[in-house]
Design a protein around this motif. Structure first.
Motif, PDB file in Angstrom:
ATOM      1  N   GLN A  88       0.808  -1.219   0.000  1.00 49.74           N
ATOM      2  CA  GLN A  88       0.000   0.000   0.000  1.00 49.74           C
ATOM      3  C   GLN A  88       0.842   1.271   0.000  1.00 49.74           C
ATOM      4  O   GLN A  88       0.314   2.384  -0.142  1.00 49.74           O
ATOM      5  CB  GLN A  88      -0.993  -0.011   1.184  1.00 49.74           C
ATOM      6  CG  GLN A  88      -2.022  -1.135   1.076  1.00 49.74           C
ATOM      7  CD  GLN A  88      -2.974  -1.200   2.263  1.00 49.74           C
ATOM      8  OE1 GLN A  88      -3.120  -0.235   3.004  1.00 49.74           O
ATOM      9  NE2 GLN A  88      -3.632  -2.340   2.455  1.00 49.74           N
ATOM     10  N   ARG A 213      -6.788 -11.621   6.259  1.00 50.41           N
ATOM     11  CA  ARG A 213      -6.959 -10.164   6.098  1.00 50.41           C
ATOM     12  C   ARG A 213      -7.861  -9.594   7.195  1.00 50.41           C
ATOM     13  O   ARG A 213      -7.457  -8.713   7.925  1.00 50.41           O
ATOM     14  CB  ARG A 213      -7.538  -9.844   4.720  1.00 50.41           C
ATOM     15  CG  ARG A 213      -7.760  -8.379   4.539  1.00 50.41           C
ATOM     16  CD  ARG A 213      -7.924  -7.933   3.114  1.00 50.41           C
ATOM     17  NE  ARG A 213      -7.295  -6.629   3.050  1.00 50.41           N
ATOM     18  CZ  ARG A 213      -6.341  -6.275   2.226  1.00 50.41           C
ATOM     19  NH1 ARG A 213      -5.927  -7.089   1.305  1.00 50.41           N
ATOM     20  NH2 ARG A 213      -5.797  -5.086   2.304  1.00 50.41           N
ATOM     21  N   GLU A 243     -12.321  -2.244  13.611  1.00 51.34           N
ATOM     22  CA  GLU A 243     -11.748  -1.008  13.078  1.00 51.34           C
ATOM     23  C   GLU A 243     -12.852   0.021  12.807  1.00 51.34           C
ATOM     24  O   GLU A 243     -12.712   1.186  13.170  1.00 51.34           O
ATOM     25  CB  GLU A 243     -10.984  -1.340  11.776  1.00 51.34           C
ATOM     26  CG  GLU A 243     -10.360  -0.127  11.086  1.00 51.34           C
ATOM     27  CD  GLU A 243      -9.530  -0.531   9.875  1.00 51.34           C
ATOM     28  OE1 GLU A 243      -9.517  -1.722   9.523  1.00 51.34           O
ATOM     29  OE2 GLU A 243      -8.877   0.363   9.288  1.00 51.34           O
ATOM     30  N   ASP A 329       0.132   1.550   9.738  1.00 56.12           N
ATOM     31  CA  ASP A 329      -0.942   1.072   8.864  1.00 56.12           C
ATOM     32  C   ASP A 329      -0.909   1.746   7.499  1.00 56.12           C
ATOM     33  O   ASP A 329      -1.959   2.076   6.944  1.00 56.12           O
ATOM     34  CB  ASP A 329      -2.320   1.238   9.522  1.00 56.12           C
ATOM     35  CG  ASP A 329      -3.411   0.450   8.794  1.00 56.12           C
ATOM     36  OD1 ASP A 329      -3.073  -0.551   8.132  1.00 56.12           O
ATOM     37  OD2 ASP A 329      -4.587   0.840   8.879  1.00 56.12           O
TER      38      ASP A 329
HETATM   39  N1  GUN Z   1      -9.176  -4.263   6.965  1.00 58.20           N
HETATM   40  C1  GUN Z   1      -9.017  -5.221   6.035  1.00 58.20           C
HETATM   41  N2  GUN Z   1      -8.025  -4.911   5.190  1.00 58.20           N
HETATM   42  C2  GUN Z   1      -7.546  -3.728   5.581  1.00 58.20           C
HETATM   43  C3  GUN Z   1      -6.496  -2.881   5.113  1.00 58.20           C
HETATM   44  O1  GUN Z   1      -5.807  -3.156   4.134  1.00 58.20           O
HETATM   45  N3  GUN Z   1      -6.287  -1.733   5.798  1.00 58.20           N
HETATM   46  C4  GUN Z   1      -7.024  -1.387   6.882  1.00 58.20           C
HETATM   47  N4  GUN Z   1      -6.761  -0.252   7.511  1.00 58.20           N
HETATM   48  N5  GUN Z   1      -8.019  -2.156   7.344  1.00 58.20           N
HETATM   49  C5  GUN Z   1      -8.270  -3.315   6.703  1.00 58.20           C
END
Ligand code: GUN
Ligand code: FE
Length: 456
Positions: A88, A213, A243, A329
């Motif tokens: 990324q 993931r 998240e 991140d």
């Molecule tokens: N949740 C699943 N994949 C990702 C990612 O690539 N980045 C972030 N911040 N959250 C995720």
């Protein structure tokens, strides 16, 4: 005998050491001398006044000692990024217009899909690892992509450049676009292949990590198989947890009787070697489950702000004695620099304080420094090896200089090291990081070996 012991010392540095200890989030130790052997291990830490005696005992030449300038140069442990997506890096600084799930669809999956091309991966991965080292990240826990070949490339680049790293091939077998998805069996097979590849490298600095993931990208079958793989190889596990609210509600629809944290747990993915990114919205019950399992948090404040995920209350996790480290991140976080993560960590805690009573104490920069070094090493289970300066640990260290030419804080008039440290953490950048060592090896910066003092 003197002759063999002379060969055993590789670096001796005299000056101020700054690090976290069991007793203190930040200890500033002036007038110290530290010796590192050819295996990269710290063999002595003592008062600088003992140099002559140490030179005799360990057989080094006093002329080879690097002497740091008081109040303007210091040594600190290397920074530990507990959560970064290496692919990324190619779109850092763009794409913050949408929240997590749209962000994945619109920017992340198309970018990661490009790593099907090995040459592309070669170029991008070299750039990101070089950038991290320049910014003082001596240890990084990487998410790669779903591709075996590109993940091999990442491991090879890391080995060549000398970083310490945890590397995970990303596993995802559902809810993903047809151009960036794997079958369950392929996912497990390639996870197993990359583990075998990394173990076969016999590089003590590189560790494979099981990397589903997140729940929404993985079938139950895949998660179970990855849980078994982790167990069979006794490997660490990294993923994302709590998240974003939309993500959480979708997990709840599928697993109405479990918490998000319990879903990982039921698939044998939550244990003492697990560290979960974000944890912004974890309930008390979920936090208690993490505590029970001795799992850790990779706090990613920069990303949480950028894609408006939430704010994790790290004071609460620390009060509960849960292990916490910091992560950039990338590219949810725009900066590959852990210094930015440190600043955003303090600011995130300040933001939390707005909704709290006066008794709440926001995190200090000293605490953020701890999270970025010793805390991160605890999250990765590496605190017996790195994280601070102790005899027997590997020398992963940064030589910081607050007065480099064109310094980002050029009106600095330091008369105390504490100001120098705080200035660096709040205002510094890679220009102030003059040397970076991983396991005693200089991986970035100039070798001052022949100079008696580090001067411009
Ligand atoms: N949740 C699943 N994949 C990702 C990612 O690539 N980045 C972030 N911040 N959250 C995720
Ligand atoms: Fe992430």
């Amino acid at each position: 005998n003197r002759r063999t012991s002379r060969l055993s010392i590789k670096h001796v540095i005299s000056g101020t050491l700054v690090h976290s200890t069991a007793a203190s989030r930040m200890e500033i130790c002036p007038k110290r001398i530290i010796g590192v052997d050819h295996d990269g291990k710290i063999v002595f830490i003592d008062n600088a006044s003992c140099m002559e005696e140490l030179a005799e005992r360990f057989g080094f030449n006093e002329r080879d000692v690097i002497t740091l300038k008081e109040n303007r140069q210091f040594l600190m442990p290397g920074l530990v990024d507990t959560h970064i997506h290496a692919p990324q890096y190619i779109f850092t600084g763009t794409g913050y217009d949408v929240p997590l799930l749209q962000w994945l669809e619109k920017y992340t999956f198309p970018s990661e899909a490009r790593f099907a091309n090995k040459e592309f991966a070669q170029n991008a991965y070299r750039k990101v690892v070089e950038r991290l080292l320049k910014n003082g990240t001596t240890t990084a826990s990487y998410f790669a992509t779903i591709h075996y070949d590109a993940t091999v490339v990442l491991c090879d680049v890391i080995a060549e450049l000398g970083q310490r790293a945890y590397v995970g091939k990303v596993c995802m077998d559902r809810n993903s676009p047809n151009y960036y998805i794997e079958g369950t069996e392929d996912s497990v097979k390639n996870a197993d292949r990359i583990i075998t590849y990394i173990l076969g490298m016999k590089n003590p600095l590189i560790t494979p990590v099981i990397t589903p993931r997140f729940v929404l990208s993985c079938t139950s079958d895949l998660m179970k198989k990855l849980g078994s793989l982790a167990k069979n190889y006794n490997l660490p596990i990294q993923s994302h947890l709590n998240e974003n609210k939309k993500e959480i509600s979708l997990v709840k629809e599928e697993f109405p009787n479990e918490s998000y944290t319990a879903v990982y747990d039921k698939h044998n993915l939550l244990n003492g070697k697990t560290y979960m990114a974000h944890c912004c919205h974890s309930t008390e019950e979920e936090i208690n489950l993490m505590l029970e399992r001795n799992s850790a948090v990779a706090h990613c404040p920069t990303s949480n702000f950028n894609i408006r995920s939430g704010v994790a209350d790290i004071r609460h996790y620390l009060n509960k004695k849960i292990k916490v480290g910091l992560g950039t991140d990338v590219s949810g976080g725009e900066s590959p620099s852990m210094l930015v993560a440190i600043r955003d960590c303090v600011k995130a805690s300040n933001a939390i304080s707005f909704g709290k009573s006066e008794e709440f104490t926001a995190l200090t920069y000293e605490e953020a420094f701890f999270l970025a070094t010793l805390g991160g090493s605890q999250v990765l289970g590496l605190d017996d090896k790195i994280g601070n300066f102790e005899v027997g640990k590997d020398f992963d260290a940064l030589l910081i200089d607050v007065e480099v030419p064109d310094s980002p804080f050029d009106c600095f008039d330091a008369d105390d090291s504490k100001d120098a440290v705080q200035k660096f953490l709040y205002l510094g950048d890679d220009r102030n990081i003059r040397q970076v060592y991983v396991a005693g090896k200089l991986v970035t910066g100039e070798d001052f070996k022949t100079q008696s003092e580090v001067v411009y």
